[in-house]
Scaffold this active site. Structure first.
Site, PDB file in Angstrom:
ATOM      1  CE  LYS A  32      10.411   6.420  -4.049  1.00  0.00           C
ATOM      2  NZ  LYS A  32       9.415   7.405  -3.473  1.00  0.00           N
ATOM      3  NE  ARG A  44      10.693  15.292   3.508  1.00  0.00           N
ATOM      4  CZ  ARG A  44       9.190  15.547   3.187  1.00  0.00           C
ATOM      5  NH1 ARG A  44       8.316  15.912   4.290  1.00  0.00           N
ATOM      6  NH2 ARG A  44       8.793  15.270   2.080  1.00  0.00           N
TER       7      ARG A  44
END
Ligand code: BES
Ligand code: MN
Ligand code: ZN
Length: 526
Positions: free
Chosen positions: A302, A376
């Site tokens: 990020k 996920r």
């Protein structure tokens, strides 16, 4: 946590640092031709205090600029005689139509929370807000307790920390300490329903605080292992079962998703199972939480500006943990199993690379095209594991996508499900708990964008509708026929702006109250 008492004394005679009263916008239609109606009116509960002001409290508040709007807090000195507490705090309750209708529970909850925050550093406050019924008692108790929160574990002792007291030499108050004691005036100590409402509020607030504390703890103070040991000790204290899979057990079991996310970190991953079972339970519920103790993005790192608050990426696991403990402490007649998928997502020489293929716990292969879509992956393994026990329903909770924040903002979580009825049940549970939530679809046509040229599925698909895509990915790991819902709490989990109502800055404890309500509904429904 703050103490909470039901007081049968009058707000005027109670020994306290402050009395809290409600003030509302006067929405009733005045008679035509008469002088302008008053702009603000006092809410029931304020009568004794108003008397000490010679019946002029509403007018005085108006002079001070109070409008009665929600969230507004006005402080004024108590009159020379007639009220024992030195300070009166008027909290806005919004518009009332003629003052007849009962106040909305969430309005009371927020107002009590705002008052409790405004009284940080005080010892005791009397809350003289409208307590029409047990529901109102519950809301005021919960709001005040939730507002009386502060996280000081990392503050020095001169700054509100452990043995600290004073912010500076001059002030006698420690403004970073929460209001210590809440006395509910008008609630009846001998009324069973009132007593039950307060007992529930104490447990729920304490468990929301548990989640907030875990979320606020920086990632160098909470890794998967320390999170698991927090769960172990709570399980021991409150009579829950506890099991944990460490990295060896995860490897042996074939948990490729959890391991693939955790293997870039020096802190190995964990899968925790924490269970509450009631001897007379008829229904079972599995709760699965995303517990990324820090999300750097991994090799798909990020950029600065997107990672400063990523200690909050375990908020789903914190909510699940707290809700299971709450179910146990409330003795709810259901079996509730919490699954905490704990890992730290870091870049390193041992980290999963974009393009790597993982073999998941259910045997499916996943091409990891973006290591920042890690939630996920850990949830997929935990969902498969949870469904092996054939629960009646499954709910997962996760700070899953920035896309859901773009869609719904910072205060509303998204609800997706494979079952319309179950999605509605969650939406109603959220509404009853006083949490903002909104149903989102899982459009089947988006599934094909996950197609991978090398594996069974890729971990990212097309860019648009990112929150729904994440939900569709998870759906692949839930057996058909098991009602499942997915709560994407990426927006409301962590409050980066100023505090409001009973919501502090930082970790909010989002979804804890919704999950507790869902368990209660499950019990009521059988
Ligand atoms: N933990 C983040 C999502 C998030 C964003 C939580 C903002 C809280 C606030 C998640 O792991 C993530 O990075 N998601 C990516 C997915 C993308 C790579 C498909 C995102 O939303 O950008
Ligand atoms: Mn991520
Ligand atoms: Zn994440």
């Amino acid at each position: 946590m703050s103490a909470l008492t039901l007081s049968s004394s009058s707000a005027a005679t109670l020994r306290a640092d402050a009395v809290v009263v409600g003030v509302a916008k006067n929405g009733s239609s005045g008679k035509a031709g008469r002088a302008a109606k008053a702009a603000v009116v006092l809410a029931p509960g304020a009568e004794a205090v108003d008397k000490a002001y010679g019946g002029k409290l509403a007018a005085t508040l108006e002079t001070l600029g109070a409008s009665g709007g929600e969230g507004e807090v006005t402080k004024l000195p108590a009159p020379a005689s007639g009220v024992k507490a030195p300070l009166v705090v008027a909290v806005g309750l919004g518009e009332v139509a003629g003052g007849q209708e009962p106040y909305d529970a969430e309005v009371l909850r927020r107002a009590a929370g705002a008052a409790a925050r405004a009284l940080a550093g005080s010892k005791k406050a009397a809350f003289a807000l409208p307590v029409e019924d047990a529901e109102a008692v519950a809301a005021i108790a919960e709001g005040a307790l939730l507002g009386a929160y502060s996280f000081t574990a990392y503050r020095g002792k001169d700054n509100g920390g452990k043995d600290g007291g004073k912010q500076d030499g001059k002030s006698s108050k420690d403004a970073s300490a929460p209001l210590a004691e809440i006395a509910l005036v008008g609630a009846k100590p001998r009324d069973k329903a009132h007593k039950a409402a307060v007992d529930r509020a104490l447990v729920v607030a304490e468990e929301v605080h548990r989640a907030r504390d875990l979320i606020n703890t920086p990632a160098n103070g909470l890794d998967p292992k320390t999170f698991a040991s927090e769960a172990r000790s709570a399980a021991k204290n409150f009579g829950l079962t506890f099991e944990v899979l460490d990295e060896k057990a995860l490897a042996k079991g074939g948990y490729g998703g959890i391991l693939g996310v955790g293997n870039g970190s020096a802190q190995p991953p964990r899968l925790v199972r924490i269970g509450w079972s009631h001897p007379k339970a008829k229904k079972s519920l599995a709760l699965v939480g995303k517990g990324i103790t820090y999300d750097s993005g991994g090799i798909s790192l990020k950029p600065a500006g997107h990672n400063e608050t990523m200690k909050c990426d375990m908020s789903g696991a914190a909510a699940v943990f707290a809700a299971v403990v709450a179910a146990a402490r409330l003795g709810l007649r259901a079996n509730v199993t919490g699954w905490l998928a704990l890992a730290e997502n870091m870049p390193s020489g041992s980290a999963t690379r974009p393009g790597d293929v993982l073999t998941m716990y259910n045997g499916k292969t996943v091409e990891v095209l973006n290591t920042d879509a890690e939630g996920r992956l850990v949830l997929a393994d935990a969902l498969t594991r949870a469904s092996e026990e054939e629960p009646d329903a499954i709910v997962d909770v996760a700070t899953l996508t920035g896309a859901m924040v773009l869609a719904l903002g910072n205060r509303t979580f998204g609800i997706m499900a494979n079952d319309d009825e179950f999605r509605t049940a969650l939406h109603e549970a959220a509404e009853e708990a006083g949490e903002d939530a909104w149903p989102m679809p899982l459009p089947g046509h988006l599934r094909k964008s996950f197609d991978s040229p090398v594996a069974d599925i890729a971990n990212i698909g097309e860019r648009m509708g990112g929150g729904l895509l994440a939900g569709l990915f998870l759906k692949e790991f839930v057996p058909e026929g098991t009602p499942w819902a997915h709560l994407d709490i990426a927006g409301p989990a962590f409050n980066e702006s100023g505090p409001f109502g009973y919501t502090p800055k930082g970790g909010t404890g989002s979804a804890v109250r919704t999950l507790v309500r869902l368990v209660e509904r499950t019990v009521e429904g059988d």
